[in-house]
Design a protein around this motif. Structure first.
Motif, mmCIF file in Angstrom:
data_model
loop_
_atom_site.group_PDB
_atom_site.id
_atom_site.type_symbol
_atom_site.label_atom_id
_atom_site.label_comp_id
_atom_site.label_asym_id
_atom_site.label_seq_id
_atom_site.Cartn_x
_atom_site.Cartn_y
_atom_site.Cartn_z
ATOM 1 N N LEU A 121 0.820 -1.209 0.000
ATOM 2 C CA LEU A 121 0.000 0.000 0.000
ATOM 3 C C LEU A 121 0.857 1.264 0.000
ATOM 4 O O LEU A 121 0.342 2.364 0.202
ATOM 5 N N SER A 122 2.147 1.107 -0.238
ATOM 6 C CA SER A 122 3.088 2.219 -0.091
ATOM 7 C C SER A 122 2.752 3.409 -0.983
ATOM 8 O O SER A 122 2.919 4.567 -0.585
ATOM 9 N N LYS A 123 2.271 3.153 -2.200
ATOM 10 C CA LYS A 123 1.982 4.246 -3.127
ATOM 11 C C LYS A 123 0.767 5.063 -2.695
ATOM 12 O O LYS A 123 0.569 6.180 -3.177
ATOM 13 N N LYS A 124 -0.040 4.517 -1.794
ATOM 14 C CA LYS A 124 -1.208 5.240 -1.298
ATOM 15 C C LYS A 124 -0.870 6.102 -0.082
ATOM 16 O O LYS A 124 -1.712 6.864 0.387
ATOM 17 N N ALA A 125 0.339 5.958 0.424
ATOM 18 C CA ALA A 125 0.746 6.680 1.630
ATOM 19 C C ALA A 125 1.465 7.977 1.274
ATOM 20 O O ALA A 125 1.947 8.168 0.156
ATOM 21 N N SER A 126 1.518 8.861 2.249
ATOM 22 C CA SER A 126 2.240 10.123 2.112
ATOM 23 C C SER A 126 3.335 10.153 3.175
ATOM 24 O O SER A 126 3.039 10.114 4.373
ATOM 25 N N SER A 127 4.598 10.218 2.733
ATOM 26 C CA SER A 127 5.719 10.160 3.664
ATOM 27 C C SER A 127 6.599 11.396 3.538
ATOM 28 O O SER A 127 6.758 11.947 2.448
ATOM 29 N N LYS A 128 7.158 11.818 4.669
ATOM 30 C CA LYS A 128 8.039 12.981 4.695
ATOM 31 C C LYS A 128 9.344 12.622 5.400
ATOM 32 O O LYS A 128 9.342 11.877 6.374
ATOM 33 N N HIS A 129 10.446 13.175 4.885
ATOM 34 C CA HIS A 129 11.762 12.960 5.469
ATOM 35 C C HIS A 129 12.395 14.320 5.773
ATOM 36 O O HIS A 129 12.320 15.237 4.967
ATOM 37 N N SER A 130 13.015 14.445 6.931
ATOM 38 C CA SER A 130 13.754 15.660 7.269
ATOM 39 C C SER A 130 14.942 15.268 8.145
ATOM 40 O O SER A 130 15.009 14.146 8.660
ATOM 41 N N VAL A 131 15.882 16.191 8.308
ATOM 42 C CA VAL A 131 17.082 15.936 9.102
ATOM 43 C C VAL A 131 17.071 16.849 10.320
ATOM 44 O O VAL A 131 16.865 18.058 10.203
ATOM 45 N N THR A 132 17.290 16.273 11.499
ATOM 46 C CA THR A 132 17.279 17.038 12.741
ATOM 47 C C THR A 132 18.640 17.691 12.977
ATOM 48 O O THR A 132 19.606 17.445 12.256
ATOM 49 N N ALA A 133 18.705 18.508 14.026
ATOM 50 C CA ALA A 133 19.962 19.171 14.373
ATOM 51 C C ALA A 133 21.039 18.164 14.760
ATOM 52 O O ALA A 133 22.236 18.439 14.635
#
Length: 218
Positions: free
Chosen positions: A120-132
């Motif tokens: 179901l991965s294509k139906k999901a919304s994912s975000k990536h970021s880098v912390t301090a």
């Protein structure tokens, strides 16, 4: 030489006394005098950071010079937090929002599978970021029909990692409507508790995933 390409002296001893110490490592590195007296040099790093990853060279000057080199690779395990939220649409249809998030290192790809191993991965919304702290913060949302009695798996996966991190989610029974013969909406009468169990390495692939070329997980 650290992974970011910089090179500098971390810790320098002269005649058994501390001569210099790089500010990035101040208070975090030391060498044991008793081992030095035995002719063995060991550098201990405490409160390890992701930025500490890289190659370290131990250079000993005594008459001549000799050195040894070692590589440090720092990893931070992902501990997945999950949440199930009800989304109202209309009287006879409700959706549920499944979410998972975590911080760790190295970067991972987020995959979603249901209890039948359907991707179901294509139906999901994912975000990536880098912390301090140079950790990767990952969050992912998947919207499903609230009437589903299925189990959903949020999987943090990197093909180079020895362990796969996953969390299993189920929609709480109190959110799952069903239709009777008159097509009236009711709520299932049970304890109303859903489940969300996070863990590492317990998910068994029936169909191994294919890496997403758009995400750097190296």
């Amino acid at each position: 030489m650290l992974s970011n390409g910089s090179e500098y002296e971390v810790y320098t001893l002269l005649n058994g006394n501390l001569q210099s110490q790089h500010p990035e490592y101040k208070g975090r590195v030391h060498m044991k005098p008793d081992l030095l007296r035995m002719g063995r040099a060991e550098l201990e790093i405490s409160n390890v950071k992701i930025s500490d990853s890289g190659s370290y060279r131990c250079l000993i000057k005594m008459g001549g010079a000799d050195y040894k080199q070692a590589t440090l690779s720092v990893k931070a395990p992902y501990k997945i937090k999950t949440h199930v939220k009800e989304l109202h649409k209309n009287a006879d249809h409700k959706d549920a929002e499944l979410s998972c998030e975590s911080e760790g290192y190295p970067p991972v790809q987020v995959l979603w599978r249901d209890g039948n191993d359907q991707d179901l991965s294509k139906k999901a919304s994912s975000k990536h970021s880098v912390t301090a702290d140079q950790l990767f913060h990952i969050s992912s949302l998947l919207i499903v029909n609230a009437s589903s009695n299925n189990t959903y798996h949020c999987i943090f996966w990197n093909e180079t990692m020895e362990e796969t991190y996953n969390a299993s989610l189920r929609i709480p029974a109190m959110l799952r409507p069903y239709l009777n013969e008159e097509n009236e909406v009711h709520i299932n009468e049970d304890d109303g508790k859903g489940s969300a169990v996070a863990g590492g390495g317990s998910f068994k692939w029936k169909n191994p995933p294919v890496p997403d070329p758009g995400i750097d997980v190296g």
